[in-house]
Design an enzyme around this catalytic site. Structure first.
Site, short mmCIF file in Angstrom:
data_model
loop_
_atom_site.label_atom_id
_atom_site.label_comp_id
_atom_site.label_asym_id
_atom_site.label_seq_id
_atom_site.Cartn_x
_atom_site.Cartn_y
_atom_site.Cartn_z
N LYS A 221 0.87 -1.25 0.05
CA LYS A 221 -0.16 -0.04 0.01
C LYS A 221 0.99 1.34 -0.05
O LYS A 221 1.85 1.24 0.25
CB LYS A 221 -0.92 -0.14 1.27
CG LYS A 221 -2.18 -1.09 0.92
CD LYS A 221 -3.29 -0.74 2.12
CE LYS A 221 -4.22 -1.70 1.68
NZ LYS A 221 -5.32 -1.77 2.75
N ARG A 255 -3.70 -10.06 5.04
CA ARG A 255 -4.29 -10.14 3.66
C ARG A 255 -3.27 -9.56 2.71
O ARG A 255 -2.75 -8.36 3.01
CB ARG A 255 -5.44 -9.48 3.63
CG ARG A 255 -6.05 -9.15 2.14
CD ARG A 255 -7.55 -8.20 2.27
NE ARG A 255 -8.07 -8.24 1.00
CZ ARG A 255 -7.81 -7.43 0.14
NH1 ARG A 255 -6.88 -6.45 0.02
NH2 ARG A 255 -8.35 -7.37 -1.28
#
Length: 274
Positions: A221, A255
């Site tokens: 991210k 995740r």
């Protein structure tokens, strides 16, 4: 601490890994790379062989300012993939990344095992009742607004306290409907500035007071690559560093895009805790 997936109790007190399968053309990292059925199945098989307990399938990009996608298009993207994955890997625990109750219902009926909702039911009033009727585990994430507007909603009186209150309200709403298996996701990157993401990371252990499994998704991210001044393609090392930290702070599920590296991280942290 366990969750019931299709009659199998999964012990998440030992951390598990959830592999990401994006079926969106505009995902921030791997959008559009899975071009055909063979490529999709090959990637799923790789993640399962590398140790993923769950495969999370999404067909609506939730990156900041993502394009709006109709429910029909989301279903056209995701249902055939659920079908072929279950056909070829029938024992797979598929997670459906959607905030729409009808998408969740049809995918679960096709063979998926749990639902991953970025809005915790706020974007579809029928989501919680649908989860209750399906009797499947439910991942509820913290977000304000929508993927299109969330970065306009980064004001908090007290970031961690506000998010804990959010989950308290959402868990009570789920419990009132009889939803038992709830997993919480603090929502790194969703309605949070770069600095707020790291504040949240620093205080992640406080979420253990909720007494629910904690899922964390920081894989590649912008909180990583913007800090390191590189790109999502170059953010695997940073991802591994942050995954190490969140495991030490109590995360139950990672995740990730890169299952092998996440599994190695889990194994090393578990060795440390022996």
């Amino acid at each position: 601490m366990t969750i019931n997936c299709k009659g199998t109790l999964i012990d998440v007190s030992s951390p598990k890994v959830m592999g990401i399968l994006n079926m969106t053309p505009d995902s921030f990292y791997d959008g559009g790379i899975h071009k055909n059925e063979a490529a999709i199945l090959k990637h799923v098989e790789l993640m399962l062989n590398q140790g993923a307990t769950f495969i999370d399938i999404g067909a609506y990009s939730s990156k900041p300012n993502a394009d709006f996608v109709t429910e029909d298009i989301e279903l056209q993207r995701i249902l055939p993939i659920v079908e072929i994955v279950i056909k070829n890997f029938p024992n797979t625990f598929l997670s459906i990344d959607t905030f729409r109750s009808n998408v969740a219902k049809l995918c679960i009926e096709t063979g998926a095992a749990l639902v991953n909702d970025i809005s915790a039911g706020h974007l579809d009033k029928n989501m919680l009742p649908t989860i209750a009727s399906l009797r499947v585990p439910y991942i509820m994430m913290h977000m304000k607004g929508t993927p299109q507007t969330m970065q306009q909603h980064t004001h908090y009186e007290n970031l961690t306290k506000d998010i804990l209150f959010y989950f308290s309200e959402r868990i009570n709403a789920a419990k009132a409907l009889g939803i038992i298996d709830v997993i919480v996701d603090p929502g790194f990157g969703f309605a949070k500035t770069l600095e707020q993401n790291y504040q949240l990371l620093n205080q992640l252990e406080l979420f253990k007071m909720i007494e629910k499994p904690i899922l964390v998704g920081v894989s590649r991210k912008s909180m990583i690559y913007k800090t390191l001044k590189n790109t999502a393609n170059e953010a695997l090392n940073g991802t591994t560093v942050l995954n190490t930290i969140v495991l030490q702070k109590g995360a139950s599920i990672l995740r990730v895009h890169d299952v092998k590296e996440a599994m190695e991280t889990v194994k090393l942290i578990e060795s440390l805790n022996c």
